[in-house]
Motif scaffolding. Structure first.
Motif, PDB file in Angstrom:
ATOM      1  N   GLY A  16       0.820  -1.216   0.000  1.00 59.29           N
ATOM      2  CA  GLY A  16       0.000   0.000   0.000  1.00 59.29           C
ATOM      3  C   GLY A  16       0.850   1.260   0.000  1.00 59.29           C
ATOM      4  N   ALA A  17       1.929   1.256   0.775  1.00 58.60           N
ATOM      5  CA  ALA A  17       2.797   2.439   0.824  1.00 58.60           C
ATOM      6  C   ALA A  17       3.410   2.678  -0.549  1.00 58.60           C
ATOM      7  CB  ALA A  17       3.891   2.241   1.876  1.00 58.60           C
ATOM      8  N   MET A 114      -4.560   4.332   6.779  1.00 57.29           N
ATOM      9  CA  MET A 114      -5.274   3.889   5.578  1.00 57.29           C
ATOM     10  C   MET A 114      -4.872   2.450   5.298  1.00 57.29           C
ATOM     11  SD  MET A 114      -5.193   5.609   1.791  1.00 57.29           S
ATOM     12  CE  MET A 114      -3.538   5.138   1.299  1.00 57.29           C
ATOM     13  N   PRO A 115      -5.631   1.461   5.707  1.00 54.97           N
ATOM     14  CA  PRO A 115      -6.857   1.576   6.483  1.00 54.97           C
ATOM     15  C   PRO A 115      -6.540   1.594   7.974  1.00 54.97           C
ATOM     16  CG  PRO A 115      -6.502  -0.702   5.892  1.00 54.97           C
ATOM     17  CD  PRO A 115      -5.349   0.071   5.309  1.00 54.97           C
ATOM     18  N   ALA A 116      -7.542   2.025   8.753  1.00 52.33           N
ATOM     19  CA  ALA A 116      -7.353   2.090  10.208  1.00 52.33           C
ATOM     20  C   ALA A 116      -7.642   0.756  10.867  1.00 52.33           C
ATOM     21  CB  ALA A 116      -8.276   3.154  10.788  1.00 52.33           C
ATOM     22  N   GLN A 142     -11.602   3.626   6.036  1.00 49.84           N
ATOM     23  CA  GLN A 142     -12.234   2.316   6.197  1.00 49.84           C
ATOM     24  C   GLN A 142     -11.444   1.211   5.506  1.00 49.84           C
ATOM     25  OE1 GLN A 142     -16.024   1.927   4.390  1.00 49.84           O
ATOM     26  NE2 GLN A 142     -16.506   0.047   5.476  1.00 49.84           N
ATOM     27  N   THR A 143     -10.819   1.532   4.402  1.00 49.33           N
ATOM     28  CA  THR A 143      -9.989   0.523   3.740  1.00 49.33           C
ATOM     29  C   THR A 143      -8.958   1.208   2.865  1.00 49.33           C
ATOM     30  OG1 THR A 143      -9.985  -1.500   2.399  1.00 49.33           O
ATOM     31  CG2 THR A 143     -11.565   0.186   1.777  1.00 49.33           C
ATOM     32  N   LEU A 144      -8.117   0.397   2.230  1.00 48.57           N
ATOM     33  CA  LEU A 144      -7.159   0.914   1.248  1.00 48.57           C
ATOM     34  C   LEU A 144      -7.929   1.051  -0.068  1.00 48.57           C
ATOM     35  CD1 LEU A 144      -3.955   1.300   1.200  1.00 48.57           C
ATOM     36  CD2 LEU A 144      -3.894  -0.890   0.039  1.00 48.57           C
ATOM     37  N   LYS A 163     -11.127   0.853  -5.610  1.00 50.61           N
ATOM     38  CA  LYS A 163     -12.500   0.979  -5.109  1.00 50.61           C
ATOM     39  C   LYS A 163     -13.111   2.278  -5.626  1.00 50.61           C
ATOM     40  CE  LYS A 163     -11.482  -1.968  -1.235  1.00 50.61           C
ATOM     41  NZ  LYS A 163     -10.025  -2.039  -1.111  1.00 50.61           N
ATOM     42  N   GLU A 164     -14.435   2.271  -5.709  1.00 45.98           N
ATOM     43  CA  GLU A 164     -15.126   3.465  -6.199  1.00 45.98           C
ATOM     44  C   GLU A 164     -15.082   4.568  -5.164  1.00 45.98           C
ATOM     45  OE1 GLU A 164     -16.916   3.832  -9.247  1.00 45.98           O
ATOM     46  OE2 GLU A 164     -15.827   1.986  -9.740  1.00 45.98           O
TER      47      GLU A 164
END
Ligand code: NAI
Length: 413
Positions: A16-17, A114-116, A142-144, A163-164
């Motif tokens: 993710g990073a 991101m995400p928590a 809420q999510t990545l 994601k949208e």
């Protein structure tokens, strides 16, 4: 709120990073730095990005490239100037990272994950309070926004799907719309404001999907080994039974939200969506057939090819990896937090308990004993009880009126 970011610090060195660096680079006016404290990642990331002249995206956003200005495992070198600090790492890494960097943060920093996952708000509030950063805004996504996997360390990351829209909650709750606008500009994905942190913790979908599918796939596992080509697909491998289990877990969480709202009508929890609805809205562009919960998984392009986490036995075979982040992260910083909130609310969660019984056994952790959260391994988890919250009234009070109210004693729990 100013909707451009001057200096951004990204914290983490995983998939993710890597994804966020080139994406955010386009929209940061000042410096983009990276805090990568794990092992030798800071050096590897800096070297990789130098050789490749930036981190490059493949798959979605193919060809987009961006280079951090500085990467370090020493927090004061990379977080001190940042107006926004974005932690992009599994939840089990949050606390150490935050403790190390807290003394160096700007007084009014925007700090989020991101995400928590769940319970981030309790932990972050405590650490920032202890570091006297009383003007910080804490946010929790809420999510990545992406499904992504590293292809070459410091050099390339594959974006499998986007994601949208993704929710963000904040402390103070009134900051959420401004933070959402800022993140939307930064990430190029719609980030929408959620009402408060309790909604974010309960709406954490990873807590259902990851432990739920692991349980569904491996509940009958008794030590047998898998050949490499027999490793099950994770999301595309769900069947009717697994989907029914996930549905029942989602229903129990919705039942919990109803019970909380019945007792506290002011605490709106409509951000917590049924699992199918969440998948349909989050992955609208990636799901070929959104008609059933099963097809929301099995026809979702963002999940293409992702396999169940396995580890090699050393003899050419594989066994399920019960130390994967699908459990190490999503049980103590996810499903268990929800279970703890259910205990405060007096709501029973038999299916979640069944999943917790197996997954905590796999993790060799004792959480639930005779249906009560009294196990000996609760301390490192992010259940609200660990932060001095011992009643639903207190949880709601903190959620709606802010942390500083009354939990000074709770800081020592
Ligand atoms: P990852 O699996 O790449 O995480 C590994 C990284 O976490 C390591 O490279 C290191 O930088 C860091 N880390 C691990 N242990 C650490 C420790 N003890 N101290 C400090 N840092 C440590 O994680 P990824 O894929 O980047 O995911 C980040 C978050 O996003 C997780 O919460 C994950 O569940 C979530 N997520 C990821 C998705 C994906 O497709 N990658 C999709 C949806 C959510």
């Amino acid at each position: 709120m100013d909707v451009t970011i001057c200096n951004l610090a990204v914290c983490g060195g995983g998939n993710g990073a890597h994804a966020v660096i080139p994406i955010a680079r386009r929209n940061v006016r000042g410096r983009l730095t990276v805090y990568a404290p794990y092992a030798d990642e800071a050096k590897r990331l800096e070297d990789g990005a130098r050789v490749n002249e930036g981190i490059e995206l493949v798959g979605l956003h193919q060809g987009l490239k961006g280079k951090p200005d500085r990467v370090s495992k020493t927090p004061q070198e990379v977080v001190a100037e940042a107006e926004m600090v974005l932690i992009v790492a599994p939840a089990f890494a949050h606390e150490n990272m935050l403790r190390e960097m807290a003394p160096y943060l700007k007084e009014n920093v925007l700090l989020g994950a991101m995400p928590a996952r769940s319970g981030f708000e309790y932990m972050a509030s405590r650490i920032l309070r202890e570091a006297h950063k009383n003007h910080a805004v804490i946010f929790a996504m809420q999510t990545l926004p992406w499904a992504c996997r590293l292809v070459g360390y410091g050099q390339k990351v594959k974006i499998l799907g986007q994601k949208e829209r993704v929710g963000v909650a904040a402390i103070p709750a009134t900051a959420a719309p401004g933070v959402a606008e800022l993140l939307t500009r930064l990430l190029g994905v719609e980030i929408y404001p959620m009402r408060h942190m309790l909604a974010n913790s309960l709406a954490n979908v990873g807590q259902i999907v990851h432990p739920g599918i692991m349980y569904g796939l491996f509940k009958n596992f008794s030590g047998e080994t898998f050949m490499e080509d027999a490793i099950p697909l994770f999301y595309h491998g769900v069947d009717e039974d697994i989907v029914e289990l996930l549905q029942r877990m989602s229903d129990e969480i919705l039942q919990l939200t109803k019970s909380i709202q019945a007792r506290f009508p002011g605490v709106r929890l409509d951000d917590v969506l049924p699992l199918k609805e969440w998948l349909r809205t989050s992955y609208a562009g990636s799901i070929a057939d959104p008609s059933t919960l099963l097809t929301c998984f099995t026809t979702n392009r963002a999940y293409d090819g992702l396999k169940a986490p396995m580890r090699p036995t050393g003899t050419g075979f594989f066994v399920p990896d019960f130390t994967s982040r699908y459990l190490v992260e999503d049980v103590p910083m996810g499903l268990l937090v929800t279970r703890a909130i259910a205990q405060l609310a007096g709501v029973s969660t038999p299916i979640i308990d069944e999943v917790l019984a197996a997954t905590s056994r796999w993790l060799q952790q004792e959480y639930l004993v005779s249906g009560k959260l009294v196990g000996k391994d609760l301390k490192p988890t992010r259940i609200p009880q660990n932060y001095g919250i011992s009643s639903l009234e207190q949880l709601v009070q903190v959620t709606t009126q802010g942390w500083s109210l009354q939990l000074e004693n709770g800081g020592a729990a």
